[in-house]
Motif scaffolding. Structure first.
Motif, short mmCIF file in Angstrom:
data_model
loop_
_atom_site.label_atom_id
_atom_site.label_comp_id
_atom_site.label_asym_id
_atom_site.label_seq_id
_atom_site.Cartn_x
_atom_site.Cartn_y
_atom_site.Cartn_z
N ALA A 8 -64.18 45.70 -11.72
CA ALA A 8 -64.45 47.18 -12.42
C ALA A 8 -64.76 48.19 -11.49
O ALA A 8 -64.51 49.38 -11.91
CB ALA A 8 -66.02 46.59 -12.94
N ALA A 27 -62.87 43.00 -16.42
CA ALA A 27 -64.22 43.19 -15.54
C ALA A 27 -65.08 44.44 -16.22
O ALA A 27 -66.20 44.13 -16.21
CB ALA A 27 -63.61 43.77 -14.48
N LEU A 28 -64.25 45.44 -16.77
CA LEU A 28 -65.02 46.28 -17.10
C LEU A 28 -66.06 46.06 -18.66
O LEU A 28 -67.26 46.16 -18.70
CB LEU A 28 -64.32 47.76 -17.52
CG LEU A 28 -63.80 48.33 -16.46
CD1 LEU A 28 -62.90 49.50 -16.80
CD2 LEU A 28 -64.97 49.08 -15.57
N LEU A 76 -68.94 43.90 -17.27
CA LEU A 76 -69.88 44.87 -16.80
C LEU A 76 -70.72 45.47 -17.87
O LEU A 76 -71.96 45.50 -17.77
CB LEU A 76 -69.34 45.59 -15.77
CG LEU A 76 -70.50 46.42 -14.83
CD1 LEU A 76 -71.13 45.41 -14.07
CD2 LEU A 76 -69.60 47.54 -14.06
N VAL A 120 -58.66 44.76 -14.64
CA VAL A 120 -59.68 45.95 -14.96
C VAL A 120 -60.37 45.45 -16.19
O VAL A 120 -61.60 46.02 -16.25
CB VAL A 120 -58.87 47.20 -14.65
CG1 VAL A 120 -59.74 48.26 -15.03
CG2 VAL A 120 -58.60 47.28 -13.11
#
Length: 392
Positions: A103, A218-219, A222, A215
């Motif tokens: 992230a 992960a984002l 998060l 990515v």
């Protein structure tokens, strides 16, 4: 769904492991629950973790962080010291590092503060990160700044080691502009200090099979975990906590609209993770002493409610939370405190902004004793004015 501060505060405290019935089982669970523990002041990080767990002392935190840190090829640990939200030094749950590195590398970097002749280009940053990754991967032990500088110069060229970067009344080698980028991309993390000097090492030596998560995955993780820990929250709250631009954060909330849902939080539209709408509807009646830069103080919003009245004047620094340790009563800041150590003696001064009756004084005594246990010392409590200014 309409929510009040009391609804939200009690759940946040529980998810931060700050209520008596919701203690974390170990340091990693405490770090994961708070989505990272600020570690610029290491003793404060040890207290932040200790008060969220049962019986863990600073030795337990250090064991979770540094156990067998120098043994190749990979010595498993449960905590990692690296860069986290806002680009600051954090203790992160090792299991969360793939999410964090996936992230953080996607968060747009701000404009460089350095002069044109000093700042690095994107290509140079990529070269330095690649050099760092290779250097720490083949090193037999964690590297100091000087050792890592020499290794980077061999791989990237003399320009990377030129001492041109102004920092702390000194000039640092140019490559250090890329330190945060290298950690955000998972190329390195901190190792144990060597004679009070910071060291760097490969996360793969601490976590077998480590690699950053994709990515998008992960984002999404998060955002939803942030909302479970700090929600309901707005994109602006998320941006301030992460250290990103409000426009980028707003776009992220739109991008993951299918994973989140809006609620009414004291008359303001805010978001929670999809389906995460269980709230107890009562204020938690407890007391905690939160140290410098505790995650609860920095991440919870709105600040005007968390730091009411005099607390906003004494416990915030130009609107910034965390620079002053805070006394938390019933989920809001109700005083400030400070501790000074001399040998095993820990002098704790607490200045409350509200009257402390017999019950709260008993809770305060117990909290001070717990902090002494965490720091492996003997506490002496004084209830009175705190004259120490905020942390720089």
């Amino acid at each position: 769904m309409r929510l009040t501060w009391d609804d939200v505060s009690s759940r946040r405290l529980a998810r931060h492991h700050l209520t008596d019935g919701d203690r974390a089982g170990d340091p990693a669970a405490a770090a994961a629950g708070a989505l990272g523990i600020h570690a610029q002041v290491m003793s404060a990080a040890e207290v932040s973790i200790g008060i969220r767990t049962g019986g863990v002392t600073r030795a337990g935190v250090r064991d979770a962080l540094w156990a067998a840190a120098s043994e190749p090829p990979a010595a498993e640990c449960s905590l990692i010291k690296s860069r986290g939200p806002r680009g600051t030094v954090h203790l992160l749950a090792a299991a969360d590092l793939p999410m964090w590195t996936g992230a953080l590398q996607a968060v747009p970097a701000g404009a460089s503060p350095f002069a044109p002749g000093v700042r690095m280009t994107g290509t140079q940053t990529d070269q330095v990160v690649a050099a760092i990754s290779d250097a720490v991967a083949v090193a037999d032990a964690p590297l100091t700044v000087d050792e890592l500088t020499a290794a980077i110069v061999v791989r990237a060229g003399p320009w990377a080691g030129e001492r041109v970067m102004p920092a702390f009344q000194d000039l640092w080698p140019r490559w250090r502009q890329a330190e945060a980028a290298a950690m955000n991309r998972g190329a390195m993390c901190f190792g144990p200090d060597r004679a009070r000097r910071a060291t760097y090492m490969s996360p793969a030596r601490r976590i077998a099979g480590f690699r950053p998560a994709p990515v998008d995955e992960a984002l999404a993780t998060l955002v939803t975990r942030y909302l479970r820990t700090y929600g309901p929250a707005t994109p602006a709250h998320f941006a301030r906590w992460l250290g990103a631009s409000p426009a980028w954060a707003a776009g992220l909330f739109t991008r993951f609209a299918g994973l989140i849902e809006p609620v009414d939080f004291d008359g303001v539209e805010a978001w929670v993770a999809l389906g995460d709408t269980t709230f107890e509807g009562r204020r938690y009646g407890g007391l905690r002493l939160l140290p410098y830069f505790d995650a609860y103080l920095i991440g919870c919003s709105p600040r005007a409610t968390l730091f009411p009245g005099r607390a906003g004047e004494r416990a915030l620094t130009n609107g910034q939370a965390g620079n002053v340790p805070a006394l938390l009563v019933d989920g809001v800041v109700a005083g400030v405190w400070h501790q000074r150590r001399s040998g095993r003696r820990i002098a704790v001064t607490v200045e409350p902004f509200v009257p402390l009756g017999a019950r709260l004084l008993r809770l305060l005594d117990a909290e001070v004793d717990r902090i002494a246990e965490i720091l492996e010392g003997r506490a002496e409590l004084t209830v009175g004015p705190v004259t120490v200014g905020p942390h720089a």
